[in-house]
Design a protein around this motif. Structure first.
Motif, PDB file in Angstrom:
ATOM      1  N   LEU A 106       0.843  -1.187   0.000  1.00 52.79           N
ATOM      2  CA  LEU A 106       0.000   0.000   0.000  1.00 52.79           C
ATOM      3  C   LEU A 106       0.881   1.241   0.000  1.00 52.79           C
ATOM      4  O   LEU A 106       1.817   1.339   0.793  1.00 52.79           O
ATOM      5  CB  LEU A 106      -0.893  -0.008   1.248  1.00 52.79           C
ATOM      6  CG  LEU A 106      -1.888   1.107   1.416  1.00 52.79           C
ATOM      7  CD1 LEU A 106      -2.914   1.097   0.287  1.00 52.79           C
ATOM      8  CD2 LEU A 106      -2.588   0.985   2.759  1.00 52.79           C
ATOM      9  N   ILE A 107       0.568   2.179  -0.884  1.00 53.10           N
ATOM     10  CA  ILE A 107       1.337   3.416  -0.986  1.00 53.10           C
ATOM     11  C   ILE A 107       0.371   4.589  -0.876  1.00 53.10           C
ATOM     12  O   ILE A 107      -0.595   4.666  -1.627  1.00 53.10           O
ATOM     13  CB  ILE A 107       2.104   3.484  -2.324  1.00 53.10           C
ATOM     14  CG1 ILE A 107       3.037   2.289  -2.465  1.00 53.10           C
ATOM     15  CG2 ILE A 107       2.865   4.799  -2.437  1.00 53.10           C
ATOM     16  CD1 ILE A 107       3.654   2.137  -3.829  1.00 53.10           C
ATOM     17  N   PHE A 108       0.639   5.491   0.067  1.00 55.19           N
ATOM     18  CA  PHE A 108      -0.165   6.702   0.221  1.00 55.19           C
ATOM     19  C   PHE A 108       0.627   7.898  -0.276  1.00 55.19           C
ATOM     20  O   PHE A 108       1.792   8.064   0.061  1.00 55.19           O
ATOM     21  CB  PHE A 108      -0.532   6.938   1.690  1.00 55.19           C
ATOM     22  CG  PHE A 108      -1.740   6.193   2.119  1.00 55.19           C
ATOM     23  CD1 PHE A 108      -2.999   6.748   1.963  1.00 55.19           C
ATOM     24  CD2 PHE A 108      -1.632   4.938   2.670  1.00 55.19           C
ATOM     25  CE1 PHE A 108      -4.135   6.053   2.360  1.00 55.19           C
ATOM     26  CE2 PHE A 108      -2.747   4.233   3.068  1.00 55.19           C
ATOM     27  CZ  PHE A 108      -4.005   4.795   2.916  1.00 55.19           C
ATOM     28  N   PHE A 109      -0.035   8.734  -1.057  1.00 53.23           N
ATOM     29  CA  PHE A 109       0.526  10.010  -1.490  1.00 53.23           C
ATOM     30  C   PHE A 109      -0.397  11.092  -0.955  1.00 53.23           C
ATOM     31  O   PHE A 109      -1.617  10.917  -0.918  1.00 53.23           O
ATOM     32  CB  PHE A 109       0.561  10.115  -3.026  1.00 53.23           C
ATOM     33  CG  PHE A 109       1.436   9.105  -3.680  1.00 53.23           C
ATOM     34  CD1 PHE A 109       2.788   9.331  -3.846  1.00 53.23           C
ATOM     35  CD2 PHE A 109       0.905   7.912  -4.145  1.00 53.23           C
ATOM     36  CE1 PHE A 109       3.601   8.399  -4.467  1.00 53.23           C
ATOM     37  CE2 PHE A 109       1.706   6.971  -4.769  1.00 53.23           C
ATOM     38  CZ  PHE A 109       3.057   7.215  -4.921  1.00 53.23           C
ATOM     39  N   PHE A 110       0.168  12.206  -0.570  1.00 52.89           N
ATOM     40  CA  PHE A 110      -0.641  13.306  -0.055  1.00 52.89           C
ATOM     41  C   PHE A 110      -0.361  14.546  -0.881  1.00 52.89           C
ATOM     42  O   PHE A 110       0.784  14.877  -1.165  1.00 52.89           O
ATOM     43  CB  PHE A 110      -0.302  13.560   1.423  1.00 52.89           C
ATOM     44  CG  PHE A 110      -0.584  12.369   2.278  1.00 52.89           C
ATOM     45  CD1 PHE A 110      -1.842  12.168   2.802  1.00 52.89           C
ATOM     46  CD2 PHE A 110       0.396  11.424   2.525  1.00 52.89           C
ATOM     47  CE1 PHE A 110      -2.120  11.051   3.582  1.00 52.89           C
ATOM     48  CE2 PHE A 110       0.133  10.309   3.302  1.00 52.89           C
ATOM     49  CZ  PHE A 110      -1.126  10.127   3.834  1.00 52.89           C
ATOM     50  N   GLN A 111      -1.444  15.222  -1.280  1.00 51.61           N
ATOM     51  CA  GLN A 111      -1.319  16.467  -2.035  1.00 51.61           C
ATOM     52  C   GLN A 111      -2.516  17.350  -1.744  1.00 51.61           C
ATOM     53  O   GLN A 111      -3.300  17.051  -0.871  1.00 51.61           O
ATOM     54  CB  GLN A 111      -1.138  16.173  -3.531  1.00 51.61           C
ATOM     55  CG  GLN A 111      -2.245  15.362  -4.141  1.00 51.61           C
ATOM     56  CD  GLN A 111      -3.126  16.192  -5.039  1.00 51.61           C
ATOM     57  OE1 GLN A 111      -3.066  17.403  -5.038  1.00 51.61           O
ATOM     58  NE2 GLN A 111      -3.962  15.539  -5.793  1.00 51.61           N
ATOM     59  N   MET A 112      -2.714  18.425  -2.494  1.00 52.60           N
ATOM     60  CA  MET A 112      -3.686  19.436  -2.088  1.00 52.60           C
ATOM     61  C   MET A 112      -5.050  19.355  -2.768  1.00 52.60           C
ATOM     62  O   MET A 112      -5.982  19.968  -2.297  1.00 52.60           O
ATOM     63  CB  MET A 112      -3.117  20.829  -2.361  1.00 52.60           C
ATOM     64  CG  MET A 112      -1.876  21.109  -1.581  1.00 52.60           C
ATOM     65  SD  MET A 112      -1.218  22.776  -1.758  1.00 52.60           S
ATOM     66  CE  MET A 112      -1.777  23.348  -3.320  1.00 52.60           C
TER      67      MET A 112
END
Length: 93
Positions: free
Chosen positions: A5-11
């Protein structure tokens, strides 16, 4: 060991992908793509609906795109154990 599982965070948006590696979908089964997937699941979490339009979704999503949300909302994640994660998006209408 492998990455599951890979989480990316952005706006700006929320997007969940089917299990994908090297631009190819590796679903766990035809009934449930996320049950024992054969590639990592990617989740992009942002303040969905942020009107900045810095990097909008492309018009025609790639086959690995499972869900896209541009409305305002929050993402809630519950990690039960090393094999089960619940990802829930709560939208504000």
């Amino acid at each position: 060991k492998k990455t599951n599982l890979i989480f990316f965070f952005q706006m700006t948006e929320y997007e969940r992908l089917f299990p994908v590696y090297d631009r190819k979908v590796y679903n766990g089964s035809t009934d449930d793509a996320y049950n024992q997937p054969k590639a990592p699941v990617h989740i992009l979490v942002g303040s969905a609906g942020c009107p900045e339009k810095i990097d909008p979704f492309i018009t025609y999503p790639k086959p690995w795109s499972a869900k896209r949300i541009s409305n305002y909302g929050i993402t809630e994640m519950l990690i039960l154990n090393k094999t089960f994660v619940l990802d829930n998006v709560i939208l504000q209408w």
